[in-house]
Write an enzyme that holds these catalytic residues in place. Structure first.
Site, PDB file in Angstrom:
ATOM      1  N   GLY A 223       6.968   5.714   7.793  1.00  0.00           N
ATOM      2  CA  GLY A 223       6.128   6.909   7.731  1.00  0.00           C
ATOM      3  C   GLY A 223       6.271   7.710   9.014  1.00  0.00           C
ATOM      4  N   GLY A 224       5.214   8.453   9.347  1.00  0.00           N
ATOM      5  CA  GLY A 224       5.266   9.341  10.499  1.00  0.00           C
ATOM      6  C   GLY A 224       4.991   8.629  11.816  1.00  0.00           C
TER       7      GLY A 224
ATOM      8  N   GLU B 198       9.700   2.200  10.712  1.00  0.00           N
ATOM      9  CA  GLU B 198      10.724   3.244  10.552  1.00  0.00           C
ATOM     10  C   GLU B 198       9.995   4.575  10.546  1.00  0.00           C
ATOM     11  OE1 GLU B 198      12.310   5.940   9.358  1.00  0.00           O
ATOM     12  OE2 GLU B 198      13.646   5.224   7.748  1.00  0.00           O
TER      13      GLU B 198
ATOM     14  N   THR C 207       1.171   7.906  12.742  1.00  0.00           N
ATOM     15  CA  THR C 207       0.603   6.760  12.022  1.00  0.00           C
ATOM     16  C   THR C 207       1.250   5.467  12.516  1.00  0.00           C
ATOM     17  OG1 THR C 207       0.263   8.181  10.118  1.00  0.00           O
ATOM     18  CG2 THR C 207       0.111   5.834   9.722  1.00  0.00           C
ATOM     19  N   GLY C 208       2.551   5.525  12.791  1.00  0.00           N
ATOM     20  CA  GLY C 208       3.249   4.346  13.307  1.00  0.00           C
ATOM     21  C   GLY C 208       2.617   3.844  14.595  1.00  0.00           C
TER      22      GLY C 208
ATOM     23  N   CYS D 211      14.152  10.990   5.980  1.00  0.00           N
ATOM     24  CA  CYS D 211      14.038  10.631   7.399  1.00  0.00           C
ATOM     25  C   CYS D 211      15.367  10.814   8.131  1.00  0.00           C
ATOM     26  CB  CYS D 211      13.538   9.210   7.557  1.00  0.00           C
ATOM     27  SG  CYS D 211      14.430   8.023   6.559  1.00  0.00           S
TER      28      CYS D 211
ATOM     29  N   GLU E 123      10.319  16.745  14.205  1.00  0.00           N
ATOM     30  CA  GLU E 123      10.711  16.545  12.804  1.00  0.00           C
ATOM     31  C   GLU E 123       9.880  17.468  11.907  1.00  0.00           C
ATOM     32  OE1 GLU E 123       9.499  12.823  10.825  1.00  0.00           O
ATOM     33  OE2 GLU E 123      11.571  12.615  10.196  1.00  0.00           O
TER      34      GLU E 123
ATOM     35  N   LYS F 279       0.876  -1.188   0.000  1.00  0.00           N
ATOM     36  CA  LYS F 279       0.000   0.000   0.000  1.00  0.00           C
ATOM     37  C   LYS F 279       0.909   1.233   0.000  1.00  0.00           C
ATOM     38  CE  LYS F 279      -1.855   3.013   1.936  1.00  0.00           C
ATOM     39  NZ  LYS F 279      -1.725   4.431   1.541  1.00  0.00           N
TER      40      LYS F 279
ATOM     41  N   GLU G 158      -0.829   7.444  -0.821  1.00  0.00           N
ATOM     42  CA  GLU G 158      -1.880   7.771  -1.791  1.00  0.00           C
ATOM     43  C   GLU G 158      -1.464   8.899  -2.729  1.00  0.00           C
ATOM     44  OE1 GLU G 158      -1.836   7.793   1.422  1.00  0.00           O
ATOM     45  OE2 GLU G 158      -3.202   9.231   2.341  1.00  0.00           O
TER      46      GLU G 158
HETATM   47  O1  TXE Z   1       2.707  10.267   6.757  1.00  0.00           O
HETATM   48  P1  TXE Z   1       1.920   8.970   7.137  1.00  0.00           P
HETATM   49  P2  TXE Z   1       2.271  11.745   6.414  1.00  0.00           P
HETATM   50  C1  TXE Z   1       6.918  11.993   8.733  1.00  0.00           C
HETATM   51  C2  TXE Z   1       7.146  13.449   8.441  1.00  0.00           C
HETATM   52  C3  TXE Z   1       5.788  13.915   8.000  1.00  0.00           C
HETATM   53  C4  TXE Z   1       4.902  13.081   8.880  1.00  0.00           C
HETATM   54  C5  TXE Z   1       3.490  12.887   8.384  1.00  0.00           C
HETATM   55  O2  TXE Z   1       7.512  14.127   9.625  1.00  0.00           O
HETATM   56  O3  TXE Z   1       5.587  15.284   8.210  1.00  0.00           O
HETATM   57  O4  TXE Z   1       5.536  11.836   8.922  1.00  0.00           O
HETATM   58  O5  TXE Z   1       3.492  12.507   7.034  1.00  0.00           O
HETATM   59  C6  TXE Z   1      -0.334   5.416   5.401  1.00  0.00           C
HETATM   60  N1  TXE Z   1      -3.266   2.782   8.691  1.00  0.00           N
HETATM   61  N2  TXE Z   1       7.340  11.128   7.670  1.00  0.00           N
HETATM   62  O6  TXE Z   1       1.022  12.115   7.123  1.00  0.00           O
HETATM   63  O7  TXE Z   1       0.493   9.214   7.468  1.00  0.00           O
HETATM   64  C7  TXE Z   1      -0.362   6.478   4.344  1.00  0.00           C
HETATM   65  O8  TXE Z   1      -1.428   6.271   3.454  1.00  0.00           O
HETATM   66  C8  TXE Z   1      -2.401   2.335   7.773  1.00  0.00           C
HETATM   67  C9  TXE Z   1       8.536  10.365   7.930  1.00  0.00           C
HETATM   68  O9  TXE Z   1       2.257  11.904   4.974  1.00  0.00           O
HETATM   69  O10 TXE Z   1       2.748   8.297   8.134  1.00  0.00           O
HETATM   70  C10 TXE Z   1       1.020   6.303   3.712  1.00  0.00           C
HETATM   71  O11 TXE Z   1       1.013   5.212   2.824  1.00  0.00           O
HETATM   72  N3  TXE Z   1      -1.700   3.159   6.968  1.00  0.00           N
HETATM   73  C11 TXE Z   1       8.733   9.306   6.956  1.00  0.00           C
HETATM   74  C12 TXE Z   1       1.885   5.957   4.921  1.00  0.00           C
HETATM   75  O12 TXE Z   1       0.972   5.551   5.941  1.00  0.00           O
HETATM   76  C13 TXE Z   1      -1.871   4.482   7.116  1.00  0.00           C
HETATM   77  C14 TXE Z   1       8.305   9.499   5.574  1.00  0.00           C
HETATM   78  C15 TXE Z   1       2.734   7.099   5.460  1.00  0.00           C
HETATM   79  O13 TXE Z   1       1.926   8.181   5.738  1.00  0.00           O
HETATM   80  C16 TXE Z   1      -2.761   5.004   8.066  1.00  0.00           C
HETATM   81  C17 TXE Z   1       7.097  10.284   5.460  1.00  0.00           C
HETATM   82  C18 TXE Z   1      -3.479   4.086   8.876  1.00  0.00           C
HETATM   83  N4  TXE Z   1      -4.329   4.481   9.815  1.00  0.00           N
HETATM   84  C19 TXE Z   1       6.678  11.075   6.487  1.00  0.00           C
HETATM   85  N5  TXE Z   1      -2.719   6.349   7.990  1.00  0.00           N
HETATM   86  C20 TXE Z   1       9.987   8.486   7.110  1.00  0.00           C
HETATM   87  N6  TXE Z   1      10.087   7.725   8.200  1.00  0.00           N
HETATM   88  O14 TXE Z   1      10.828   8.470   6.245  1.00  0.00           O
HETATM   89  C21 TXE Z   1      -1.831   6.671   7.013  1.00  0.00           C
HETATM   90  N7  TXE Z   1      -1.325   5.547   6.474  1.00  0.00           N
END
Ligand code: TXE
Length: 529
Positions: free
Chosen positions: A267-268, A289, A271-272, A323, A424, A214, A217
């Site tokens: 991701g963030g 991560e 969400t993690g 990141c 961050e 996934k 989006e």
């Molecule tokens: O990321 P999200 P966002 C950090 C960075 C950024 C913040 C938020 O600080 O400002 O995260 O970014 C999916 N269940 N990083 O909101 O939401 C989502 O569709 C399952 C650090 O854009 O974490 C996407 O595919 N999945 C980072 C993925 O999670 C869900 C890189 C990441 O999106 C979900 C990017 C849910 N409930 C942002 N909600 C790094 N570690 O490198 C969202 N997603």
């Protein structure tokens, strides 16, 4: 044009019939059937059980070019039912399919073919990634090369360590064998769509798992392309499944569903946490991560020109949407003023623009929403008392007004307690703090909830090693910033996450260890008489 040059020149065009001299490559989007023309009412970007298809509810989403907000392509907006179908397909392919039972060496050969195909389509993928994420085409090409290396690394590793004999008493044969975990959910972000997926997919495939992918989006383009290449390389139907769509609709089922054995997420932090909580219900294996706020420590004995040069790349590469970005400079008092003056001068000179234009070093931020977050963070920094000495604004160039651009920004007079130092930002924003002693530098470097990566610059070898040993971060660079290798583990201490990607540990994330004990001549024990 450039007939005398051997270099291939890339052009993006909307005319699929466009051709030119042999060293000119015209790339069209969509150049692949699953990415629909802008304006289309239908799209078939879901890949389930070996078939490209539309979302069950027929919904679609526009994918925007962050450089000018134009529509690049249309993809399917999958929902919960689509993800559940994809999970069922992956489950069938795992429980009864050939991939988990294919000899590991053969799986490795398929991974090698994926690497070959990535190189065959290198230019096209580089342009796709550039248009979708905003990064430069050069960076897109670097991503393809890095990802190729990751597939080759796990291709080689696939059959190297499949188990071992264990020392056991006479009459007992005891072995540990490694088996795939099962169905893996992979949720990836928008900053390195191709690369983040490859770090998960390559070891997962090598170990014999099946998966549902996934992507973010807002950046699904190269993910769909990589999925297509896995099929071309010979990965059987049902092993790799793709659902494009939002996190809550298409992503959440992966962390909740009992038929998913492992969830790997980049991701963030927020969400993690949600994913970890959801995965706890069925006690899935998890790999997370979650980013970082990474220190880059500058001692006064280094060549300042070089240190400033690397500090700029550490902070502003891919507009800071990395990141491991070196977003938190910690600079010795003796060189602080000279260092920051030069840093600001060079930051102001960075050429920003479309990632497809020659000479551009920083592209736009990925979306309007993300730029708004970056701008809010900068405003908070100013309120807290940090002082901007470069950037802090959108570019003046009217040609960039439609895109989500933001100028590289340097904050001085920063304090460790400030939000701009601790949170961050994930944009082209670097803060500078001062230190006097080595101990203070280490304390500041470790004063973070995260722990992904950090840098230390010094000509004193022993000091470099001491500081690297003391920093509580998953990667530490001494007199450099940013490189990684497929063979070196990547991941975070603290809230930067759980588990490791790449390296040997990156393969182990996707394997179960099973102890098989054989009694060669069982005789009654009479424990119970
Ligand atoms: O990321 P999200 P966002 C950090 C960075 C950024 C913040 C938020 O600080 O400002 O995260 O970014 C999916 N269940 N990083 O909101 O939401 C989502 O569709 C399952 C650090 O854009 O974490 C996407 O595919 N999945 C980072 C993925 O999670 C869900 C890189 C990441 O999106 C979900 C990017 C849910 N409930 C942002 N909600 C790094 N570690 O490198 C969202 N997603």
């Amino acid at each position: 044009m450039a007939e005398e040059s051997d270099e291939t020149r890339l052009f993006v065009t909307n005319d699929p019939g466009q051709t030119g001299p042999v060293n000119e490559l015209y790339v069209t989007l969509p150049s692949v059937p699953y990415l629909a023309e802008p304006g289309s009412a239908t799209a078939t970007s879901l890949y389930i059980d070996g078939r490209w298809r539309a979302a069950g509810n027929g919904r679609v989403r526009e994918i925007l070019n962050p450089a000018d907000a134009s529509v690049l392509t249309i993809v399917s907006e999958g929902g919960r039912a689509d993800s559940e179908e994809a999970i069922a397909a992956a489950r069938r392919a795992f429980d009864g399919g050939e991939w988990p039972r294919t000899p590991a060496g053969e799986r490795g050969r398929v991974l090698d073919r994926i690497a070959d195909l990535l190189q065959r389509d290198r230019e096209e993928i580089a342009v796709m990634e550039s248009l979708d994420t905003g990064k430069t085409i050069e960076e897109g090409g670097i991503d393809v090369d890095d990802v190729t290396g990751v597939f080759r690394y796990y291709a080689g590793l696939a059959d190297k360590d499949t188990g071992r004999l264990v020392s056991a008493p006479e009459g007992v044969h005891s072995k540990v064998v490694y088996e795939p975990v099962g169905v893996c959910g992979m949720i990836t972000p928008w900053n390195y769509p191709l690369l983040q997926l490859a770090w998960k997919m390559a070891p997962a495939l090598a170990a014999g798992n099946t998966m549902v992918v996934k992507p973010s989006e807002i950046t699904p383009v190269t993910t769909a392309k990589l999925v297509e290449l896995t099929t071309e390389a010979g990965v059987p139907a049902g092993v790799v499944n793709l659902v494009t769509g939002s996190g809550p609709d298409a992503g959440a089922p992966l962390s909740e569903h009992p038929d998913v054995d492992l969830i790997s997420f980049t991701g963030g932090l927020a969400t993690g946490r949600r994913i970890m909580a959801a995965a706890s219900e069925t006690v899935k294996k998890i790999a997370l991560e979650l980013g970082g706020k990474n220190p880059n420590i500058i001692f006064p004995d280094v060549d300042l020109d070089t240190a400033v040069d690397y500090a700029l790349s550490a902070a502003f590469f891919h507009s800071g949407q990395v990141c491991s970005a070196g977003a938190r400079l910690i600079v010795h008092n003796d060189v602080h003023d000279a260092f920051t003056t030069e840093l600001a001068r060079r930051a102001e000179a960075i050429r920003i623009g479309r990632g497809q234009d020659e000479g551009v070093r920083c592209g736009p931020l990925v979306s309007a929403e993300h730029r708004a977050k970056v701008e809010a963070a900068v405003a908070r920094g100013v309120e807290e008392g940090a002082r901007i000495i470069a950037g802090g604004r959108r570019p003046d160039d009217p040609d960039l007004a439609q895109g989500y651009f933001y100028r590289p920004t340097v904050f001085v007079d920063c304090d460790r307690a400030m939000d701009i130092v601790q949170t961050e930002v994930f944009g082209p924003v670097v803060t500078v703090e001062r230190f006097e002693t080595e101990q203070q530098a280490v304390e500041l470097g470790n004063d973070t909830d995260y722990g992904l990566s950090g840098g230390v610059w010094t000509d004193d070898t022993a000091r470099g090693e001491r500081v690297a040993a003391a920093l509580r971060h998953g990667t530490v660079w001494i007199n450099d910033y940013g490189p990684y290798f497929p063979g070196a583990e990547w991941g975070g201490y603290g809230r930067s996450g759980i588990g490791r990607e790449l390296g040997l540990a990156g393969l182990d994330e996707y394997r179960e260890a099973k102890h098989v004990y054989r009694n060669l001549s069982p005789e009654p024990q009479r424990w119970f008489g």
